[in-house]
Design a protein around this motif. Structure first.
Motif, short mmCIF file in Angstrom:
data_model
loop_
_atom_site.label_atom_id
_atom_site.label_comp_id
_atom_site.label_asym_id
_atom_site.label_seq_id
_atom_site.Cartn_x
_atom_site.Cartn_y
_atom_site.Cartn_z
N GLU A 21 27.56 16.84 52.23
CA GLU A 21 28.23 16.71 53.51
C GLU A 21 29.34 15.65 53.45
N GLU A 22 29.14 14.60 52.68
CA GLU A 22 30.14 13.55 52.56
C GLU A 22 31.39 14.04 51.83
N LEU A 23 31.24 15.01 50.94
CA LEU A 23 32.41 15.56 50.27
C LEU A 23 33.35 16.23 51.26
N LEU A 24 32.78 16.76 52.35
CA LEU A 24 33.60 17.40 53.38
C LEU A 24 34.14 16.39 54.37
N SER A 25 33.30 15.46 54.81
CA SER A 25 33.72 14.49 55.83
C SER A 25 34.57 13.36 55.25
N LYS A 26 34.41 13.06 53.96
CA LYS A 26 35.15 11.97 53.32
C LYS A 26 36.03 12.50 52.19
N ARG A 27 36.67 13.62 52.44
CA ARG A 27 37.46 14.26 51.37
C ARG A 27 38.62 13.37 50.91
N ILE A 64 60.22 16.83 22.40
CA ILE A 64 59.07 16.78 23.31
C ILE A 64 59.58 16.83 24.75
N ASP A 65 58.99 17.70 25.55
CA ASP A 65 59.33 17.81 26.98
C ASP A 65 58.67 16.67 27.75
N VAL A 66 59.46 15.90 28.52
CA VAL A 66 58.92 14.75 29.26
C VAL A 66 59.02 14.94 30.77
N ARG A 67 59.30 16.16 31.23
CA ARG A 67 59.37 16.42 32.66
C ARG A 67 57.97 16.49 33.26
N THR A 68 57.89 16.23 34.57
CA THR A 68 56.60 16.27 35.27
C THR A 68 56.14 17.72 35.38
N LYS A 69 54.89 17.97 35.00
CA LYS A 69 54.33 19.32 35.00
C LYS A 69 52.99 19.33 35.74
N PRO A 70 52.67 20.46 36.41
CA PRO A 70 51.37 20.55 37.10
C PRO A 70 50.28 21.04 36.15
N ARG A 71 49.07 20.66 36.48
CA ARG A 71 47.91 21.08 35.70
C ARG A 71 46.71 21.20 36.62
N GLU A 72 45.99 22.33 36.56
CA GLU A 72 44.81 22.53 37.38
C GLU A 72 43.56 22.36 36.51
N ILE A 73 42.64 21.54 37.00
CA ILE A 73 41.43 21.23 36.25
C ILE A 73 40.22 21.72 37.07
N PRO A 74 39.55 22.79 36.66
CA PRO A 74 38.34 23.23 37.37
C PRO A 74 37.09 22.56 36.82
N SER A 75 36.09 22.41 37.68
CA SER A 75 34.84 21.79 37.23
C SER A 75 33.72 22.22 38.17
N VAL A 76 32.54 22.41 37.60
CA VAL A 76 31.31 22.68 38.36
C VAL A 76 30.37 21.52 38.11
N THR A 77 30.06 20.78 39.15
CA THR A 77 29.25 19.57 39.01
C THR A 77 28.25 19.47 40.15
N GLY A 78 27.39 18.46 40.08
CA GLY A 78 26.34 18.26 41.07
C GLY A 78 26.61 17.05 41.94
N THR A 79 26.15 17.13 43.21
CA THR A 79 26.32 16.02 44.14
C THR A 79 25.12 15.08 44.08
N LYS A 80 25.15 14.07 44.91
CA LYS A 80 24.08 13.08 44.94
C LYS A 80 22.76 13.69 45.40
N ASP A 81 22.83 14.69 46.30
CA ASP A 81 21.63 15.38 46.77
C ASP A 81 21.35 16.67 45.99
N LEU A 82 21.85 16.73 44.76
CA LEU A 82 21.54 17.80 43.79
C LEU A 82 22.05 19.17 44.25
N GLN A 83 23.17 19.20 44.96
CA GLN A 83 23.81 20.45 45.32
C GLN A 83 24.96 20.72 44.35
#
Length: 300
Positions: free
Chosen positions: A154-160, A84-103
């Motif tokens: 807007e908070e996702l941009l200002s509070k990234r 089993i390989d135990v080295r650190t590896k990168p992984r990209e996780i995409p997702s499409v979700t909704g914000t608090k104001d339904l955007q």
């Protein structure tokens, strides 16, 4: 005849000796081959950045200990090592979700992960060798949806940075449940839907229009103040002139007339095609009289 028989016996003896030697060499070679095959079947190597767990058919499956890097022994047929390989590896996780104001927001997360070495036997027993494919996409989408739903667009941009830290904390907790260590979690991509982008553009246009209207109002206010100040100055000047006329009569008007005449004369003097003819006095009736001068425009 005796010499020939003796020579024949020697030859046969030599052949028999060589046959015995070749037979022994062949036996030794076979033994070495079998020994080498046996030894090769009894050892295995664990390369750098890897670990091994052992599957033993006689001892109930996966053994609890983890083999480190190097060469190890095993029992052929009975035992089987899983690398089993135990080295650190990168992984990209995409997702499409909704914000608090339904955007709707399209977000991508980059995760640097590695398995917990001490838990490799349990990890392999429960999830197999492709445990990252089974675990990371599911927990990544779950954490992204739960955290993003607590913020406005807007908070996702200002509070990234705050959002990224919360996602990292939640993912580390969820990964520890599956014996995975997350070294780094970062938001690499964040875009909104077309409706939200159009709303932002409209808001910017409205904000600029409001600023322009505010400037127009301020300009009108300044012009009003200037007009009032100018009117007050003219009224004060008229008051001063009235008081001066009450004291001196028409003298101030004559002074103003003389000043105006000087100004007109200076302007006319600079003109090239203008000639001034002074008026003459008439004494035919014995009375004094004067006629105004003439301004002649001479075209060249």
């Amino acid at each position: 005849h005796d010499l020939c028989q003796r020579h024949t016996k020697d030859t046969l003896l030599t052949i028999a000796t060589m046959d015995k030697v070749l037979s022994r060499i062949s036996t030794a070679a076979g033994a070495l081959t079998i020994g080498a095959f046996t030894v090769n079947s009894c050892i295995y190597n664990v390369d750098g950045g890897e670990r091994a767990v052992m599957f033993d058919t006689l001892r109930g499956g996966i053994l609890p200990d983890v083999r480190n890097e190097g060469t190890h022994f095993m029992i052929p047929v009975v035992q089987k090592p899983i690398i089993i390989d135990v080295r650190t590896k990168p992984r990209e996780i995409p997702s499409v979700t909704g914000t608090k104001d339904l955007q709707m927001v399209n977000i991508k997360l980059r995760v640097l992960w590695r398995p917990v070495i001490e838990k490799l036997p349990q990890l392999y027993r429960e999830l197999g060798t492709d445990f990252d494919e089974r675990v990371l996409p599911s927990i990544g989408n779950e954490v992204l949806k739960s955290v993003v739903a607590q913020y406005n667009a807007e908070e996702l941009l200002s509070k990234r940075a705050e959002v990224s830290n919360r996602i990292k904390t939640e993912l580390i907790k969820r990964g520890a449940h599956f014996h995975l260590t997350l070294d780094d979690v970062a938001i690499t991509h964040l875009t909104f839907g077309r409706e939200f982008m159009r709303a932002i553009e409209s808001k910017q246009v409205a904000f600029q229009e409001a600023e322009r209207q505010q400037y127009v109002v301020q300009r009108a206010e300044q012009e009003r103040i200037a007009s009032v100040t100018r009117a007050e100055g003219e009224a004060e000047a008229a008051t001063i002139i009235t008081k001066a006329m009450e004291k001196t009569g028409n003298a101030i008007i004559e002074v103003r007339r003389i000043d105006a005449a000087k100004e007109i004369a200076q302007k006319l003097a600079r003109g090239r095609n203008i000639t001034y003819l002074p008026g003459g006095s008439s004494g035919a009736n014995g009375g004094d009289g004067s006629s105004p001068g003439l301004l002649l425009s001479v075209d060249k």
